[in-house]
Write a protein that holds these residues in place. Structure first.
Motif, mmCIF file in Angstrom:
data_model
loop_
_atom_site.group_PDB
_atom_site.id
_atom_site.type_symbol
_atom_site.label_atom_id
_atom_site.label_comp_id
_atom_site.label_asym_id
_atom_site.label_seq_id
_atom_site.Cartn_x
_atom_site.Cartn_y
_atom_site.Cartn_z
ATOM 1 N N GLY A 256 7.447 10.112 -19.480
ATOM 2 C CA GLY A 256 8.870 9.468 -19.711
ATOM 3 C C GLY A 256 8.867 7.996 -18.942
ATOM 4 N N SER A 257 7.807 7.543 -18.744
ATOM 5 C CA SER A 257 7.877 6.043 -18.021
ATOM 6 C C SER A 257 7.966 5.333 -18.922
ATOM 7 C CB SER A 257 6.646 5.429 -16.925
ATOM 8 O OG SER A 257 6.429 4.502 -16.793
ATOM 9 N N GLY A 258 8.265 3.926 -19.127
ATOM 10 C CA GLY A 258 7.424 3.263 -19.671
ATOM 11 C C GLY A 258 7.371 1.991 -20.068
ATOM 12 N N GLY A 259 5.931 2.366 -18.503
ATOM 13 C CA GLY A 259 4.818 1.216 -18.710
ATOM 14 C C GLY A 259 5.219 0.341 -17.466
ATOM 15 N N ASP A 260 6.954 0.870 -16.646
ATOM 16 C CA ASP A 260 6.677 -0.733 -15.684
ATOM 17 C C ASP A 260 6.234 0.078 -14.122
ATOM 18 O OD1 ASP A 260 8.319 1.474 -15.355
ATOM 19 O OD2 ASP A 260 10.335 -0.033 -15.309
ATOM 20 N N ARG A 261 5.618 1.295 -14.091
ATOM 21 C CA ARG A 261 5.121 1.657 -13.224
ATOM 22 C C ARG A 261 4.328 2.997 -12.909
ATOM 23 N NH1 ARG A 261 8.733 6.455 -10.609
ATOM 24 N NH2 ARG A 261 9.511 7.245 -12.171
ATOM 25 N N PHE A 262 3.126 2.615 -12.336
ATOM 26 C CA PHE A 262 1.861 3.906 -12.193
ATOM 27 C C PHE A 262 1.534 4.239 -10.690
ATOM 28 C CE2 PHE A 262 1.711 1.081 -15.267
ATOM 29 C CZ PHE A 262 0.975 1.752 -16.476
ATOM 30 N N SER A 263 1.099 5.518 -10.507
ATOM 31 C CA SER A 263 0.042 5.491 -9.565
ATOM 32 C C SER A 263 -0.914 5.121 -9.479
ATOM 33 C CB SER A 263 -0.059 7.035 -9.354
ATOM 34 O OG SER A 263 -0.231 7.659 -8.205
ATOM 35 N N PHE A 264 -1.226 4.254 -8.283
ATOM 36 C CA PHE A 264 -2.965 3.966 -8.663
ATOM 37 C C PHE A 264 -3.531 3.383 -7.116
ATOM 38 C CE2 PHE A 264 -4.849 -0.590 -8.172
ATOM 39 C CZ PHE A 264 -4.999 -0.708 -8.860
ATOM 40 N N VAL A 265 -4.903 3.550 -7.820
ATOM 41 C CA VAL A 265 -6.482 4.065 -6.690
ATOM 42 C C VAL A 265 -7.327 2.872 -7.070
ATOM 43 C CG1 VAL A 265 -6.807 5.983 -7.279
ATOM 44 C CG2 VAL A 265 -7.462 5.303 -5.009
ATOM 45 N N PRO A 266 -7.520 2.050 -6.189
ATOM 46 C CA PRO A 266 -9.134 1.370 -6.714
ATOM 47 C C PRO A 266 -9.856 2.406 -6.235
ATOM 48 C CG PRO A 266 -7.459 0.157 -4.736
ATOM 49 C CD PRO A 266 -7.112 1.163 -5.028
ATOM 50 N N ILE A 267 -11.620 2.592 -7.216
ATOM 51 C CA ILE A 267 -12.276 3.725 -7.022
ATOM 52 C C ILE A 267 -13.844 2.554 -6.432
ATOM 53 C CG2 ILE A 267 -11.488 5.203 -8.193
ATOM 54 C CD1 ILE A 267 -13.507 3.538 -10.423
ATOM 55 N N ALA A 268 -13.276 1.290 -6.496
ATOM 56 C CA ALA A 268 -14.837 0.575 -5.780
ATOM 57 C C ALA A 268 -14.293 0.058 -4.338
ATOM 58 C CB ALA A 268 -15.107 -0.322 -6.961
ATOM 59 N N SER A 269 -13.548 0.359 -4.108
ATOM 60 C CA SER A 269 -12.592 -0.144 -2.824
ATOM 61 C C SER A 269 -13.676 0.151 -1.458
ATOM 62 C CB SER A 269 -11.608 0.226 -2.522
ATOM 63 O OG SER A 269 -11.057 -0.848 -1.052
ATOM 64 N N PRO A 270 -14.092 -1.367 -1.110
ATOM 65 C CA PRO A 270 -15.478 -1.796 0.644
ATOM 66 C C PRO A 270 -14.527 -0.971 0.945
ATOM 67 C CG PRO A 270 -14.207 -3.556 -0.261
ATOM 68 C CD PRO A 270 -13.860 -2.928 -1.171
ATOM 69 N N VAL A 271 -12.376 -0.331 1.314
ATOM 70 C CA VAL A 271 -12.509 0.193 2.752
ATOM 71 C C VAL A 271 -11.986 0.894 1.829
ATOM 72 C CG1 VAL A 271 -12.597 -2.261 3.312
ATOM 73 C CG2 VAL A 271 -10.153 -1.723 1.993
ATOM 74 N N PRO A 272 -11.475 1.865 2.542
ATOM 75 C CA PRO A 272 -11.028 3.531 2.563
ATOM 76 C C PRO A 272 -10.080 3.179 1.230
ATOM 77 C CG PRO A 272 -11.560 3.660 4.591
ATOM 78 C CD PRO A 272 -11.634 2.178 4.031
ATOM 79 N N ALA A 273 -10.125 4.182 -0.008
ATOM 80 C CA ALA A 273 -8.529 3.446 -0.652
ATOM 81 C C ALA A 273 -7.916 4.885 -0.698
ATOM 82 C CB ALA A 273 -9.482 3.445 -2.009
ATOM 83 N N VAL A 274 -6.447 4.142 -0.730
ATOM 84 C CA VAL A 274 -5.697 5.348 -1.166
ATOM 85 C C VAL A 274 -4.521 5.309 -2.041
ATOM 86 C CG1 VAL A 274 -3.799 6.382 0.483
ATOM 87 C CG2 VAL A 274 -5.335 5.600 1.713
ATOM 88 N N ALA A 275 -4.234 6.283 -2.842
ATOM 89 C CA ALA A 275 -3.045 5.966 -3.868
ATOM 90 C C ALA A 275 -1.954 5.703 -3.383
ATOM 91 C CB ALA A 275 -3.172 7.272 -4.589
#
Length: 485
Positions: A133-152
């Motif tokens: 139901g989101s209008g595209g103004d928020r997301f859960s986001f996580v880098p998958i190529a981060s040089p440091v451990p990535a957290v959503a």
């Protein structure tokens, strides 16, 4: 899908040396293709990987008691470096060449129900998924190529100044995304613009940050786009006719005037930056010719536009426009290559035009109509090769159905009669990867059409692939990407 289904990938088998398909003499294609086995022993199902002629498997197991693997979301990242599989609550990524396995979940959104679809950023170095139901103004986001451990974590649009409606557009060749406020009718940039960087090692010599970082912000008010004809490209690459450059440093949208544009660039400072008005007279089509419509940006100062009959390259620094004829009477299909730095247009009858920094260029001018609906066109990374397969319209042939493989390049357009097939992609050498279908539509074998025109079966697809969801929630058997190393 089971209501509590979550999944994890075992990368232990991925580090084992792949098996070359059928020996050294068989042709290969620079594509990564993955599929899920239809055979399920109740606990483990394998994700099969075709990686430039090598084949290996990654084990897929449910990590919640009672969950199953009957329905999955599946996608190879756009650089062919790994695969994401998605359940109802989580999306997990595993790289083919490293041990990173970042997880995207609803936790940053306080456990909100997530949409079934997930997506990669265009730079293929982060995953995002919106709440239902989101209008595209928020997301859960996580880098998958981060040089440091990535957290959503949650990413949220800035506070708006006008409509409060936002689009998030990512750069094709940089770890940058831009929030653009839009609204009114027809929809256009109307208010806030903000550029954000995130951690990534895809380009070690490029922009580097250790956490989500605001690069710049300001205001951008676009001019309503003109009427778009049925022969013109829509705004799927540049939402609301607002484009971001491949390096993420520029946002461009139409401005008042015949060939005029607002160009907004961030400078890394905390102060707000204002857009620059750029007007072009040299090469701008004069009235009564229709106003060209912006649909891509392939560099900071290079825009691609079209009208019903022509394709244009606008150079904002030189203030010039060059054009080439489309040669067809339909919108066709849009493909981008070279990290978003070239545009390829393919007509319904398989004619091809490519646009890069040197301008528009006709790649293939021969028309090869499909009897049935136009099939999906696949283009090589360098934009010089195109492949598609056409099947006859329903009921055209009384006997066994046949297909026609169409391959186009600057060398000419070729056709090959075949059993019913579907194209999975083509590489920069002209080698195409395809799969055959049974009378009921199931995949039956993996084939390579090599540069010399020979079709070779390279894998029997046993066990056969099963249907899964793509990132746009369509059912698919295979997920495939061009290899961009």
């Amino acid at each position: 899908m089971a209501g509590t289904a979550r999944f994890w990938l075992s990368a232990t088998t991925a580090v084992v040396a792949g098996v070359l398909l059928g020996g050294c003499a068989e042709p290969t294609v620079d594509r990564v293709v993955v599929w899920v086995d239809s055979v399920d022993d109740g606990a483990v199902r394998k994700v099969q990987v075709y990686d430039r002629g090598q084949r290996y498997a990654i084990e897929l197991e449910p990590d919640v008691p009672g969950s199953d693997t009957e329905s999955l979301g599946l996608a190879v990242d756009p650089r062919g470096r790994g695969v994401a599989l998605s359940g109802q609550r989580t999306t997990r990524y595993v790289g083919f060449d490293d041990t990173r396995q970042p997880v995207l979940s609803a936790a940053p959104l306080f456990g909100a129900e997530l949409t079934a679809a997930f997506s990669f950023t265009r730079n293929a170095d982060a995953l995002l998924r919106a709440p239902a139901g989101s209008g595209g103004d928020r997301f859960s986001f996580v880098p998958i190529a981060s040089p440091v451990p990535a957290v959503a974590e949650a990413i949220t649009a800035p506070e708006g100044t006008a409509t409060g409606e936002f689009s998030m557009v990512s750069a094709a060749d940089a770890p940058v995304f831009v929030w653009v406020e839009h609204g009114q009718s027809p929809s256009r940039a109307t208010g806030r613009v903000q550029a954000v960087a995130y951690p990534s090692d895809v380009h070690p010599d490029g922009l580097q940050v250790e956490a989500l970082t605001v690069l710049g912000q300001g205001e951008l008010f676009g001019t309503p786009p003109g009427l778009v004809g049925d022969r013109q490209i829509r705004d799927q690459w540049c939402p609301h006719r607002t484009c971001i450059s491949p390096d993420g440093r520029s946002v461009v949208t139409p401005a008042p005037g015949r060939c005029a544009f607002w160009s907004w660039r961030w400078d890394g400072a905390e102060d707000e930056t204002s857009p620059t008005l750029i007007e072009i007279e040299d090469g701008c089509p004069a009235q009564p010719r229709p106003l060209p419509s912006l649909f891509a940006q392939i560099d900071v100062d290079l825009l691609v536009l079209d009208d019903d009959d022509r394709v244009y390259l606008a150079d904002l620094s030189a203030r010039t426009m060059r054009s080439a004829p489309k040669l067809w009477t339909n919108a066709g299909q849009l493909r981008l290559g070279e990290g978003g730095r070239s545009v390829v247009l393919v007509s319904d009858d398989s004619r091809v035009v490519r646009v890069d920094a040197q301008g528009p260029r006709i790649i293939a001018a021969d028309a090869i109509p499909c009897a049935g609906p136009p099939s999906v066109a696949h283009v090589s990374a360098n934009g010089l090769w195109m492949v598609r397969v056409c099947l006859p319209s329903e009921g055209e042939f009384a006997g066994p159905q046949q297909g026609v493989i169409i391959r186009a390049s600057p060398l000419g357009t070729e056709t090959f009669a075949s059993v019913p097939m579907e194209a999975l992609g083509i590489d920069d050498r002209g080698n195409a990867l395809l799969f055959s279908r049974s009378d009921s539509g199931e995949p039956r074998g993996l084939f390579v059409l090599d540069a010399g025109g020979t079709v070779t079966r390279v894998d029997p697809l046993e066990p056969e692939p099963t249907l899964v969801r793509s990132t746009i929630v369509d059912d698919i058997y295979f997920s495939t990407q061009q290899v961009l190393r």
